[in-house]
Design an enzyme around this catalytic site. Structure first.
Site, PDB file in Angstrom:
ATOM      1  N   ASP A   1      15.986  -7.603  -0.767  1.00  0.00           N
ATOM      2  CA  ASP A   1      16.629  -8.725  -1.477  1.00  0.00           C
ATOM      3  C   ASP A   1      15.756  -9.978  -1.420  1.00  0.00           C
ATOM      4  OD1 ASP A   1      19.935  -7.676  -0.383  1.00  0.00           O
ATOM      5  OD2 ASP A   1      18.742  -7.087  -2.111  1.00  0.00           O
TER       6      ASP A   1
ATOM      7  N   GLU B   1      -5.256   1.896   2.120  1.00  0.00           N
ATOM      8  CA  GLU B   1      -5.157   0.696   2.979  1.00  0.00           C
ATOM      9  C   GLU B   1      -5.449   1.079   4.407  1.00  0.00           C
ATOM     10  OE1 GLU B   1      -2.789   0.113   5.466  1.00  0.00           O
ATOM     11  OE2 GLU B   1      -3.158  -2.003   5.836  1.00  0.00           O
ATOM     12  N   GLU B   2      -4.956   2.227   4.803  1.00  0.00           N
ATOM     13  CA  GLU B   2      -5.050   2.616   6.216  1.00  0.00           C
ATOM     14  C   GLU B   2      -6.504   2.810   6.657  1.00  0.00           C
ATOM     15  OE1 GLU B   2      -2.721   2.336   8.088  1.00  0.00           O
ATOM     16  OE2 GLU B   2      -0.812   2.832   7.157  1.00  0.00           O
TER      17      GLU B   2
ATOM     18  N   HIS C   1       2.273   4.924  12.703  1.00  0.00           N
ATOM     19  CA  HIS C   1       1.120   5.830  12.570  1.00  0.00           C
ATOM     20  C   HIS C   1       1.342   7.163  13.278  1.00  0.00           C
ATOM     21  CE1 HIS C   1      -2.080   2.639  11.259  1.00  0.00           C
ATOM     22  NE2 HIS C   1      -1.021   2.680  10.478  1.00  0.00           N
TER      23      HIS C   1
ATOM     24  N   ASP D   1       5.691   2.845   7.104  1.00  0.00           N
ATOM     25  CA  ASP D   1       4.336   2.341   6.856  1.00  0.00           C
ATOM     26  C   ASP D   1       3.626   3.227   5.841  1.00  0.00           C
ATOM     27  OD1 ASP D   1       1.274   2.031   8.790  1.00  0.00           O
ATOM     28  OD2 ASP D   1       1.912   1.084   6.920  1.00  0.00           O
TER      29      ASP D   1
ATOM     30  N   HIS E   1       0.855  -1.194   0.000  1.00  0.00           N
ATOM     31  CA  HIS E   1       0.000   0.000   0.000  1.00  0.00           C
ATOM     32  C   HIS E   1       0.884   1.235   0.000  1.00  0.00           C
ATOM     33  CE1 HIS E   1       0.145   1.501   4.254  1.00  0.00           C
ATOM     34  NE2 HIS E   1       0.279   0.239   4.598  1.00  0.00           N
TER      35      HIS E   1
END
Ligand code: DTR
Ligand code: CA
Ligand code: ZN
Ligand code: ZN
Length: 508
Positions: free
Chosen positions: A313, A168-169, A294, A134, A122
């Site tokens: 990776d 998304e949040e 957040h 995030d 997201h």
């Protein structure tokens, strides 16, 4: 930097288990692998994307949240890089909470259209901060993986699709909209979904979604193989991994609800690292994996580089492995130079250079940035590269000044056949640059010259990031050529840097 792991062999057999496809014979384990080895994802490139997200948030009210300008600016940045790398991109819009949201879908041309491997993250953050861990971290890591697919001109068996989700949040809104609006005939072609949400937490744990259900509820059939593939990478670098529940708290939720195998990695959010985990992974017991979860402090400083590098990776390893055995049959390398040793490059070969500083040299380049814009990068591999003044420190101390600097290879005798040159490069500059500044790579032969790259500057900040230029050299087959590199800070003085690494010429 991680240890290079063996090319993904036996992928077809693994894939047959994962995807329920008719089992095909795994490539001969004794012969050379037909799968191009998964690449190392340069951490500097992933960080360059995060710097862009940070700058975007800073310039747009401090966030990249749904419905705010910072979100769409983030999407436009990602889309621009993918379009330039040859992806087919689509913006899917939706409405939520009275605001327009957007998903970005990017398809890598080729592969079996009936067997799609999706990789998603997201792109939105919360309104209270820039959302760099995030989920800038997941977004940047899969972006650089997608760009690595392009650099490798990968030809996997599966069709690769990447997605950056909106909102998304607010409850997995974008990914749910995508799944709910994809015709079932298309949904059934998606054989696996890989999700990456928070992969650079400052006090990191190393978690994989519990696809096989060994710690409780697993994912749909096929999820176990995704988990084992992701775990295999961490095993190869001796990093233990723990399960995290398929609790639907991220964008894999809509996919597993439709029975699509899924998996992913996670370095932790508000949960607190245990003593045992701190003994296993380092970091601080009793503290949150991400104390800025957040929060307004989820900035570019809220990233653990080792965790981000390892997870980036691992993502590349999973995409290469689960993408299937097509790979890119490597051509025979007829010439290569990783600039670790002197292969006879001559600076200022024509004696006409005018640059007074930042002259091209082979050396150990020190990375430099100027308020978030990467200008000079460390070598793409090893300790050597071609760079305009290797010294770092003050970014304005060893940049190109005063005009043109050039450097030329020793003579290279080419064989007959279809020949392709590939070289890694970057150009970094501030917004005091212009189109008179440039980086250029040419191949000079007895009967003519081919331009491999001619990248002009512009009056905007350009953050340096490793890219790949290629050129067909078949017209020089059987001849002796030289590679000629030049760069300039021309016109009015500006802060300009350039670098090159990993030159190869292959014959197929
Ligand atoms: N919901 C995510 C953070 C999050 C919490 N638990 C998990 C597990 C797996 C991935 C992500 C997460 C967010 O805030 O974006
Ligand atoms: Ca790496
Ligand atoms: Zn998230
Ligand atoms: Zn979140």
């Amino acid at each position: 930097m991680r240890r290079r792991i063996l090319a993904a062999t036996g992928a077809a057999a693994l894939l047959a288990g994962l995807l329920g496809a008719p089992a095909t014979a795994a490539p001969a384990t004794t012969g050379p692998s037909t799968v191009a080895a998964p690449p190392d994802i340069p951490l500097a490139n992933v960080k360059a994307h995060l710097n862009q997200f940070q700058t975007i948030a800073t310039n747009n009210g401090g966030n990249r949240a749904h419905g705010r300008p910072g979100y769409r600016a983030s999407l436009d940045y990602v889309k621009g890089r993918l379009d330039a790398a040859g992806y087919q991109t689509t913006i899917q819009s939706f409405t939520y909470n009275g605001a327009t949201g957007y998903n970005l879908i990017a398809d890598w041309p080729g592969g079996d259209a009936n067997q799609v491997l999706m990789t998603g993250a997201h792109l939105d953050g919360v309104a209270s901060g820039p959302g760099i861990n995030d989920n800038g971290s997941g977004s940047a890591a899969i972006l650089e993986t997608a760009l690595a697919v392009s650099r490798a001109a990968l030809k996997p068996t599966k069709h690769l699709r990447f997605a950056w989700w909106g909102a998304e949040e607010l409850g997995l809104i974008g990914s749910t909209y995508y799944v709910n609006n994809l015709p079932s005939t298309e949904l059934s072609k998606i054989k696996g979904y890989l999700n990456f949400d928070m992969v650079g937490s400052p006090n990191p744990g190393y978690f994989a979604y519990d696809g096989d259900g060994s710690s409780g509820s697993g994912g749909p059939a096929g999820s176990a193989q995704i988990e084992s593939t992701l775990r295999a990478y961490f095993t190869s670098i001796n990093v233990p991994v723990r399960d995290t529940a398929f609790d639907g708290r991220s964008d894999y939720g809509p996919f597993i609800r439709r029975g699509i195998p899924a998996g992913g990695l996670f370095t932790g959010a508000e949960g607190r690292k245990t003593t045992a985990e701190a003994q296993m992974w380092g970091g601080t017991a009793g503290q949150a994996y991400d104390r800025c979860y957040h929060s307004s402090c989820d900035t570019i400083s809220n990233i653990n580089d080792t965790a981000l590098d390892r997870n980036s990776d691992a993502i590349a390893y999973a995409v290469w492995t689960l993408g299937g055995e097509g790979g890119t049959p490597p051509g025979e390398t007829v010439y290569s130079d990783d600039f670790e040793t002197d292969k006879g490059w001559t600076a200022n070969p024509a004696g006409s250079d005018t640059a007074t500083s930042g002259r091209f040299e082979r050396g150990q380049a020190q990375a430099t940035t100027y308020s978030g814009t990467a200008l000079q990068l460390a070598p793409q591999g090893g300790t050597g590269s071609l760079v305009t003044g290797a010294a770092g420190g003050d970014p304005g101390a060893n940049d190109i000044d005063g005009g043109v600097t050039s450097i030329q290879s020793a003579p290279i005798t080419l064989p007959t056949g279809t020949l392709k040159l590939s070289i890694s490069w970057y150009l970094g500059h501030l917004n005091n640059a212009s189109s008179t500044d440039y980086l250029r790579v040419r191949v000079v032969g007895p009967n003519g010259t081919t331009t491999v790259l001619n990248q002009a500057g512009s009056a905007a900040n350009r953050s340096a990031s490793w890219q790949t230029a290629t050129a067909d050299l078949s017209s020089f087959a059987g001849q002796q050529v030289r590679v000629l590199v030049d760069a300039a800070d021309a016109g009015t003085g500006s802060l300009v840097e350039a670098g090159l690494d990993n030159l190869t010429i292959t014959r197929s």
